[in-house]
Design an enzyme around this catalytic site. Structure first.
Site, PDB file in Angstrom:
ATOM      1  CG  ASN A  92      -1.870  -1.163   1.229  1.00 15.37           C
ATOM      2  OD1 ASN A  92      -2.081  -1.797   0.188  1.00 15.37           O
ATOM      3  ND2 ASN A  92      -2.388  -1.507   2.400  1.00 15.37           N
ATOM      4  CG  ASP A  94      -2.805   3.312   2.797  1.00 16.63           C
ATOM      5  OD1 ASP A  94      -3.528   2.459   2.246  1.00 16.63           O
ATOM      6  OD2 ASP A  94      -2.148   3.080   3.809  1.00 16.63           O
ATOM      7  CG  HIS A 108       4.003  -1.850  -4.646  1.00 17.87           C
ATOM      8  ND1 HIS A 108       2.810  -2.543  -4.664  1.00 17.87           N
ATOM      9  CD2 HIS A 108       4.948  -2.730  -5.048  1.00 17.87           C
ATOM     10  CE1 HIS A 108       3.036  -3.777  -5.104  1.00 17.87           C
ATOM     11  NE2 HIS A 108       4.328  -3.919  -5.327  1.00 17.87           N
ATOM     12  CB  CYS A 116      14.542  13.802  -8.627  1.00 16.59           C
ATOM     13  SG  CYS A 116      15.326  14.484 -10.113  1.00 16.59           S
ATOM     14  CB  THR A 175      -2.527  -8.830  -0.821  1.00 18.38           C
ATOM     15  OG1 THR A 175      -1.979  -8.686  -2.138  1.00 18.38           O
ATOM     16  CG2 THR A 175      -1.967 -10.069  -0.157  1.00 18.38           C
TER      17      THR A 175
HETATM   18  N1  APR Z   1     -10.755  -7.170   4.717  1.00 20.86           N
HETATM   19  C1  APR Z   1      -9.865  -8.069   4.232  1.00 20.86           C
HETATM   20  N2  APR Z   1      -9.594  -8.219   2.914  1.00 20.86           N
HETATM   21  C2  APR Z   1     -10.248  -7.413   2.062  1.00 20.86           C
HETATM   22  C3  APR Z   1     -11.190  -6.442   2.488  1.00 20.86           C
HETATM   23  C4  APR Z   1     -11.433  -6.341   3.881  1.00 20.86           C
HETATM   24  N3  APR Z   1     -12.305  -5.459   4.382  1.00 20.86           N
HETATM   25  N4  APR Z   1     -11.677  -5.810   1.379  1.00 20.86           N
HETATM   26  C5  APR Z   1     -11.052  -6.355   0.312  1.00 20.86           C
HETATM   27  N5  APR Z   1     -10.205  -7.317   0.713  1.00 20.86           N
HETATM   28  C6  APR Z   1      -9.301  -8.126  -0.116  1.00 20.86           C
HETATM   29  C7  APR Z   1      -9.910  -8.580  -1.435  1.00 20.86           C
HETATM   30  O1  APR Z   1     -10.584  -9.810  -1.270  1.00 20.86           O
HETATM   31  C8  APR Z   1      -8.636  -8.749  -2.295  1.00 20.86           C
HETATM   32  O2  APR Z   1      -8.085 -10.047  -2.133  1.00 20.86           O
HETATM   33  O3  APR Z   1      -8.217  -7.287  -0.464  1.00 20.86           O
HETATM   34  C9  APR Z   1      -7.664  -7.715  -1.712  1.00 20.86           C
HETATM   35  C10 APR Z   1      -7.475  -6.499  -2.598  1.00 20.86           C
HETATM   36  O4  APR Z   1      -6.837  -6.930  -3.765  1.00 20.86           O
HETATM   37  P1  APR Z   1      -6.271  -5.842  -4.784  1.00 20.86           P
HETATM   38  O5  APR Z   1      -7.323  -4.824  -5.023  1.00 20.86           O
HETATM   39  O6  APR Z   1      -5.703  -6.612  -5.949  1.00 20.86           O
HETATM   40  O7  APR Z   1      -5.109  -5.114  -3.995  1.00 20.86           O
HETATM   41  P2  APR Z   1      -3.622  -5.607  -3.781  1.00 20.86           P
HETATM   42  O8  APR Z   1      -3.564  -7.093  -3.618  1.00 20.86           O
HETATM   43  O9  APR Z   1      -3.057  -4.780  -2.691  1.00 20.86           O
HETATM   44  O10 APR Z   1      -2.904  -5.206  -5.168  1.00 20.86           O
HETATM   45  C11 APR Z   1      -1.504  -5.430  -5.241  1.00 20.86           C
HETATM   46  O11 APR Z   1      -1.441  -4.331  -7.384  1.00 20.86           O
HETATM   47  O12 APR Z   1      -2.205  -2.621  -8.684  1.00 20.86           O
HETATM   48  C12 APR Z   1      -1.134  -3.049  -7.930  1.00 20.86           C
HETATM   49  O13 APR Z   1       0.463  -1.695  -6.906  1.00 20.86           O
HETATM   50  C13 APR Z   1      -0.864  -2.102  -6.797  1.00 20.86           C
HETATM   51  O14 APR Z   1      -0.099  -2.632  -4.576  1.00 20.86           O
HETATM   52  C14 APR Z   1      -1.068  -2.957  -5.562  1.00 20.86           C
HETATM   53  C15 APR Z   1      -0.875  -4.358  -6.088  1.00 20.86           C
END
Ligand code: APR
Length: 231
Positions: A92, A94, A108, A116, A175
């Site tokens: 993340n 944030d 990330h 820069c 994730t």
């Molecule tokens: N509690 C637990 N898990 C959750 C919740 C919640 N309230 N809401 C959503 N999720 C889970 C979803 O089921 C999913 O598996 O969070 C995950 C979000 O997946 P993504 O949107 O793919 O996010 P992420 O895995 O962080 O993406 C990885 O991809 O686009 C790139 O750089 C970006 O860091 C990011 C990377």
């Protein structure tokens, strides 16, 4: 139960979902609103830097106003209260782990930082960045968000892999397991003999690789999991 001395935790967008920050691949997520190739690649930044800055400015402002939830708070509690090492690696960008008082390794990058493109200098980003902003170190007009875009190398990989290869417990929280190298960390941990647990709302692409799965919203499952670890 084996003695746990070193824990590595990987978090993704799901841990921040209950703080109001959108995930990427859930229904209506960020990648449903914008094409990755338009806003999250080096080529996109060359082609339309204004669009890329607008995308990150909106997320930077939203993240700055957001608050950590019980899951972020619990991980901070684990980091300070656990009688061993807890490395928190986040995909993340944030600052919610830090707002909760935790120390996180941002593989990330971070919305709150600028980079820069010429001299690699990093500094605190203003709330809104714009095209042609100059680098405070080399004065070139080459400031960009300090975000690792698709096709770029994630940060701190050596340190992360070394920790995973020597940990006793690897946990992935919120994730989807769709983006490498983070998606491959669980296999690395298993090869190192670590116990593995996934905390997610639902199955991810890597669920098969985890020994244990705790299903539910992170704001509920993570505090309970941390309480278990802190005994
Ligand atoms: N509690 C637990 N898990 C959750 C919740 C919640 N309230 N809401 C959503 N999720 C889970 C979803 O089921 C999913 O598996 O969070 C995950 C979000 O997946 P993504 O949107 O793919 O996010 P992420 O895995 O962080 O993406 C990885 O991809 O686009 C790139 O750089 C970006 O860091 C990011 C990377």
């Amino acid at each position: 139960m084996r003695q746990i001395k070193r824990i590595v935790i990987l978090t993704g967008a799901g841990i921040s979902a209950e703080s109001g920050l959108g995930t990427f691949r859930d229904e209506g997520g960020l990648w449903a609103q914008h094409k990755i190739e338009d806003v999250a690649t080096p080529e996109a930044f060359i082609r339309d830097p204004n669009l890329v800055h607008r995308f990150y400015n909106a997320r930077r402002i939203q993240a700055a106003e957001s608050k950590p939830n019980a899951a972020h708070d619990a991980l901070a509690r684990l980091q300070t209260g656990f009688p061993g090492e807890v490395m928190l690696v986040t995909q993340n960008v944030d600052g919610l782990h830090e707002k909760a008082g935790a120390i996180a390794i941002h593989m990330h990058g971070e919305l709150s930082r600028a980079l820069c493109a010429v001299c690699d200098h990093r500094w605190d980003a203003p709330p809104e960045m714009s095209v042609g902003e100059s680098c405070p170190a080399c004065q070139q007009p080459t400031a960009r968000p300090d975000i690792v875009w698709f096709g770029e190398i994630p940060y701190h990989m050596e340190q992360i892999i070394e920790a995973i290869q020597t940990c006793d417990l690897f946990a992935a929280i919120g994730t989807s397991g769709q983006v490498y190298p983070a998606a491959g960390f669980v296999e690395e941990a298993r090869m190192a003999g670590a116990a593995t647990v996934e905390l997610n709302l639902r199955d991810s692409d890597m669920s098969y690789a985890f020994e244990e799965q705790i299903v539910g919203p992170a704001s509920k499952t993570v505090p309970a999991w941390v309480n278990r670890l802190l005994g």
